[in-house]
Design a protein around this motif. Structure first.
Motif, PDB file in Angstrom:
ATOM      1  N   MET A   1     -28.281  17.645 -28.520  1.00 51.21           N
ATOM      2  CA  MET A   1     -29.517  18.208 -29.034  1.00 51.21           C
ATOM      3  C   MET A   1     -30.671  17.593 -28.261  1.00 51.21           C
ATOM      4  N   ILE A   2     -31.632  18.425 -27.921  1.00 47.79           N
ATOM      5  CA  ILE A   2     -32.871  17.951 -27.303  1.00 47.79           C
ATOM      6  C   ILE A   2     -34.006  18.252 -28.284  1.00 47.79           C
ATOM      7  N   VAL A   3     -34.844  17.259 -28.499  1.00 46.09           N
ATOM      8  CA  VAL A   3     -35.975  17.413 -29.409  1.00 46.09           C
ATOM      9  C   VAL A   3     -37.252  17.212 -28.600  1.00 46.09           C
ATOM     10  N   THR A  30     -28.900  22.371 -28.094  1.00 43.82           N
ATOM     11  CA  THR A  30     -29.715  22.862 -29.199  1.00 43.82           C
ATOM     12  C   THR A  30     -31.104  22.293 -28.993  1.00 43.82           C
ATOM     13  N   HIS A  31     -32.135  23.131 -29.090  1.00 41.47           N
ATOM     14  CA  HIS A  31     -33.513  22.666 -28.867  1.00 41.47           C
ATOM     15  C   HIS A  31     -34.289  22.739 -30.177  1.00 41.47           C
ATOM     16  N   PHE A  57     -30.199  16.983 -40.404  1.00 40.34           N
ATOM     17  CA  PHE A  57     -30.001  17.960 -39.332  1.00 40.34           C
ATOM     18  C   PHE A  57     -29.315  17.331 -38.124  1.00 40.34           C
ATOM     19  N   ALA A  58     -29.749  16.141 -37.735  1.00 39.22           N
ATOM     20  CA  ALA A  58     -29.252  15.500 -36.515  1.00 39.22           C
ATOM     21  C   ALA A  58     -27.836  14.951 -36.673  1.00 39.22           C
ATOM     22  N   LEU A  85     -31.869   9.219 -32.243  1.00 42.15           N
ATOM     23  CA  LEU A  85     -31.926   9.578 -30.828  1.00 42.15           C
ATOM     24  C   LEU A  85     -31.258   8.505 -29.979  1.00 42.15           C
ATOM     25  N   ASP A  86     -30.576   8.955 -28.949  1.00 44.00           N
ATOM     26  CA  ASP A  86     -29.964   8.041 -27.990  1.00 44.00           C
ATOM     27  C   ASP A  86     -30.993   7.577 -26.967  1.00 44.00           C
ATOM     28  N   GLU A  87     -31.875   8.494 -26.571  1.00 44.60           N
ATOM     29  CA  GLU A  87     -32.919   8.158 -25.611  1.00 44.60           C
ATOM     30  C   GLU A  87     -34.126   9.063 -25.804  1.00 44.60           C
TER      31      GLU A  87
END
Length: 131
Positions: A1-3, A30-31, A57-58, A85-87
């Motif tokens: 996933m990218i946020v 997923t954006h 959600f994450a 988040l990982d990064e």
């Protein structure tokens, strides 16, 4: 996933039309795009509820990354814990707009009205070990 996180905008007061970043979508990501209606650095009456929703959600993703510029960079750092988040790629992030935290930086004082120092504290809310 990218946020992705919306940056500070000169015409705050409205949400912008969200558009998925096609390169991420084409690559199978997923954006999720997070906006705040005002330039409040995402710290407002809905922040705690948003964190709960984002955490749920994450949970279904194996890799989670964020990108943001300025206020959006702060948002990536601020919600990195809730999103696990990982990064984060944070370009020119503002680490706080609270006058008590940044007394010599008056640039965002108009946006800081009502900013909760504790709710906006990255030492509390950012994910430890974030890359």
């Amino acid at each position: 996933m990218i946020v992705t996180f919306r940056h500070r905008v000169p015409d705050a007061g409205d949400f912008s039309d969200p558009k998925p970043r096609q390169r991420f979508v084409d690559a199978g990501w997923t954006h999720l795009h997070i906006q705040s209606r005002f330039n409040d650095w995402f710290v407002n009456a809905d922040t705690t509820a948003l964190c709960a929703v984002l955490s749920d959600f994450a949970a279904g993703f194996t890799h989670r990354a964020g990108i943001g510029f300025s206020m959006g960079g702060y948002g990536g750092l601020r919600f990195s814990g809730a999103l696990a988040l990982d990064e984060v790629v944070a370009l020119s992030p503002q680490f706080s707009i609270a006058p008590g935290v940044v007394p010599l930086d008056p640039r965002f004082r108009d946006d800081a009205a009502g900013f909760d120092e504790t709710l906006g504290n990255l030492a509390i809310h950012a994910r430890p070990g974030l890359r």
